[in-house]
Design a protein around this motif. Sequence first.
Motif, PDB file in Angstrom:
ATOM      1  N   MET A  20      54.754  68.936 -40.925  1.00  0.00           N
ATOM      2  CA  MET A  20      55.357  69.058 -39.428  1.00  0.00           C
ATOM      3  C   MET A  20      54.970  70.191 -38.947  1.00  0.00           C
ATOM      4  N   ALA A  21      54.942  69.804 -37.424  1.00  0.00           N
ATOM      5  CA  ALA A  21      54.703  70.485 -36.109  1.00  0.00           C
ATOM      6  C   ALA A  21      56.078  70.921 -35.548  1.00  0.00           C
ATOM      7  N   VAL A  22      56.111  72.155 -35.273  1.00  0.00           N
ATOM      8  CA  VAL A  22      56.131  73.278 -35.000  1.00  0.00           C
ATOM      9  C   VAL A  22      57.935  72.205 -33.720  1.00  0.00           C
ATOM     10  N   LEU A  23      58.621  72.659 -34.327  1.00  0.00           N
ATOM     11  CA  LEU A  23      59.652  71.634 -33.905  1.00  0.00           C
ATOM     12  C   LEU A  23      60.669  72.733 -32.620  1.00  0.00           C
ATOM     13  N   SER A  24      60.592  71.810 -30.968  1.00  0.00           N
ATOM     14  CA  SER A  24      61.353  72.543 -30.182  1.00  0.00           C
ATOM     15  C   SER A  24      62.689  73.095 -30.440  1.00  0.00           C
ATOM     16  N   ASP A  25      63.426  73.528 -29.403  1.00  0.00           N
ATOM     17  CA  ASP A  25      64.815  73.986 -28.900  1.00  0.00           C
ATOM     18  C   ASP A  25      65.822  73.173 -29.172  1.00  0.00           C
ATOM     19  N   SER A  26      65.253  72.329 -28.456  1.00  0.00           N
ATOM     20  CA  SER A  26      66.041  70.979 -28.179  1.00  0.00           C
ATOM     21  C   SER A  26      66.177  69.785 -29.200  1.00  0.00           C
ATOM     22  N   ASP A  27      64.590  69.656 -29.723  1.00  0.00           N
ATOM     23  CA  ASP A  27      65.031  68.835 -31.136  1.00  0.00           C
ATOM     24  C   ASP A  27      65.715  69.738 -32.322  1.00  0.00           C
ATOM     25  N   ARG A  28      65.589  70.676 -32.842  1.00  0.00           N
ATOM     26  CA  ARG A  28      65.871  71.108 -33.904  1.00  0.00           C
ATOM     27  C   ARG A  28      67.749  71.165 -33.109  1.00  0.00           C
ATOM     28  N   ARG A  29      68.200  71.728 -31.647  1.00  0.00           N
ATOM     29  CA  ARG A  29      69.684  71.524 -31.478  1.00  0.00           C
ATOM     30  C   ARG A  29      69.912  69.685 -32.278  1.00  0.00           C
ATOM     31  N   ASN A  30      69.231  68.768 -31.496  1.00  0.00           N
ATOM     32  CA  ASN A  30      69.704  67.554 -32.050  1.00  0.00           C
ATOM     33  C   ASN A  30      69.480  67.214 -33.067  1.00  0.00           C
ATOM     34  N   LEU A  31      68.884  67.942 -34.160  1.00  0.00           N
ATOM     35  CA  LEU A  31      68.913  67.823 -35.318  1.00  0.00           C
ATOM     36  C   LEU A  31      69.708  68.146 -36.418  1.00  0.00           C
ATOM     37  N   GLU A  32      70.152  68.729 -35.509  1.00  0.00           N
ATOM     38  CA  GLU A  32      71.339  70.058 -36.620  1.00  0.00           C
ATOM     39  C   GLU A  32      72.949  69.002 -36.447  1.00  0.00           C
ATOM     40  N   LYS A  33      72.509  68.488 -35.143  1.00  0.00           N
ATOM     41  CA  LYS A  33      74.004  67.751 -34.738  1.00  0.00           C
ATOM     42  C   LYS A  33      74.378  66.345 -35.793  1.00  0.00           C
ATOM     43  N   ASN A  34      72.521  65.825 -36.533  1.00  0.00           N
ATOM     44  CA  ASN A  34      73.086  65.490 -37.032  1.00  0.00           C
ATOM     45  C   ASN A  34      74.134  65.455 -39.202  1.00  0.00           C
ATOM     46  N   PRO A  35      74.517  64.622 -39.150  1.00  0.00           N
ATOM     47  CA  PRO A  35      75.190  65.039 -40.782  1.00  0.00           C
ATOM     48  C   PRO A  35      74.818  65.172 -41.808  1.00  0.00           C
ATOM     49  N   ASN A  36      73.435  64.223 -41.699  1.00  0.00           N
ATOM     50  CA  ASN A  36      72.339  64.432 -42.901  1.00  0.00           C
ATOM     51  C   ASN A  36      71.614  65.987 -42.990  1.00  0.00           C
ATOM     52  N   LEU A  66      71.115  69.545 -43.639  1.00  0.00           N
ATOM     53  CA  LEU A  66      72.593  70.803 -43.624  1.00  0.00           C
ATOM     54  C   LEU A  66      71.650  72.483 -42.796  1.00  0.00           C
ATOM     55  N   LYS A  67      70.298  72.235 -43.153  1.00  0.00           N
ATOM     56  CA  LYS A  67      69.873  73.391 -41.789  1.00  0.00           C
ATOM     57  C   LYS A  67      68.700  73.003 -41.060  1.00  0.00           C
ATOM     58  N   VAL A  68      68.080  74.037 -39.785  1.00  0.00           N
ATOM     59  CA  VAL A  68      67.206  73.561 -39.409  1.00  0.00           C
ATOM     60  C   VAL A  68      66.760  75.088 -38.626  1.00  0.00           C
ATOM     61  N   THR A  69      64.668  75.022 -39.377  1.00  0.00           N
ATOM     62  CA  THR A  69      64.249  76.046 -38.638  1.00  0.00           C
ATOM     63  C   THR A  69      63.243  75.447 -37.617  1.00  0.00           C
ATOM     64  N   GLY A  70      62.103  75.958 -37.143  1.00  0.00           N
ATOM     65  CA  GLY A  70      61.325  76.530 -36.360  1.00  0.00           C
ATOM     66  C   GLY A  70      60.522  75.555 -37.004  1.00  0.00           C
ATOM     67  N   PHE A  71      60.427  75.467 -38.399  1.00  0.00           N
ATOM     68  CA  PHE A  71      59.095  74.689 -39.374  1.00  0.00           C
ATOM     69  C   PHE A  71      59.250  73.767 -40.651  1.00  0.00           C
ATOM     70  N   ASN A  72      60.926  73.881 -40.865  1.00  0.00           N
ATOM     71  CA  ASN A  72      61.674  72.823 -42.033  1.00  0.00           C
ATOM     72  C   ASN A  72      63.500  72.780 -41.746  1.00  0.00           C
ATOM     73  N   ILE A  73      63.050  71.453 -42.444  1.00  0.00           N
ATOM     74  CA  ILE A  73      64.343  70.740 -42.413  1.00  0.00           C
ATOM     75  C   ILE A  73      65.384  70.886 -43.904  1.00  0.00           C
ATOM     76  N   ALA A  74      66.281  71.583 -43.830  1.00  0.00           N
ATOM     77  CA  ALA A  74      67.221  70.576 -45.084  1.00  0.00           C
ATOM     78  C   ALA A  74      67.991  70.111 -45.144  1.00  0.00           C
ATOM     79  N   TYR A  75      67.983  68.986 -45.674  1.00  0.00           N
ATOM     80  CA  TYR A  75      68.699  67.722 -45.953  1.00  0.00           C
ATOM     81  C   TYR A  75      70.235  68.318 -46.849  1.00  0.00           C
ATOM     82  N   THR A  76      71.133  67.158 -46.869  1.00  0.00           N
ATOM     83  CA  THR A  76      72.637  66.951 -46.765  1.00  0.00           C
ATOM     84  C   THR A  76      72.223  66.630 -48.847  1.00  0.00           C
TER      85      THR A  76
END
Length: 111
Positions: free
Chosen positions: A1-17, A19-29
């Motif tokens: 997975m590519a490094v996520l931009s700040d904008s992409d991270r913020r958008n993903l964090e708004k998704n109710p599915n 749980l957590k977003v870092t520059g390199f990882n996404i944790a889903y509920t």
Amino acid sequence: MAVLSDSDRRNLEKNPNVLKVTGFNIAYTPTFKIKAVQQLSQGMSYQQIFAEAGIDLSLFGREYARKCLERWKKVVSTSGESGLKRNVVERKQQGDLKVKNLNLSKRKMPI
């Protein structure tokens, strides 16, 4: 997975599915993971599952959705759906997760 931009991270964090977003990882509920595995078993495609959950797969590699779902399916097959409710550290402690022993001393690492 590519490094996520700040904008992409913020958008993903708004998704109710999500749980957590870092520059390199996404944790889903856990709820999303369980539903996704159920949808896969009912014949939905990997891409369709993530699209319906509002997760933009163009941010990730081609195989991202498949790899996530295959990993979650494996957890369900070994630990049941409750395995998706526990985090990785808990699964390691309970012996549900096998960790490969990597011998990094023989590898040349870039400085």
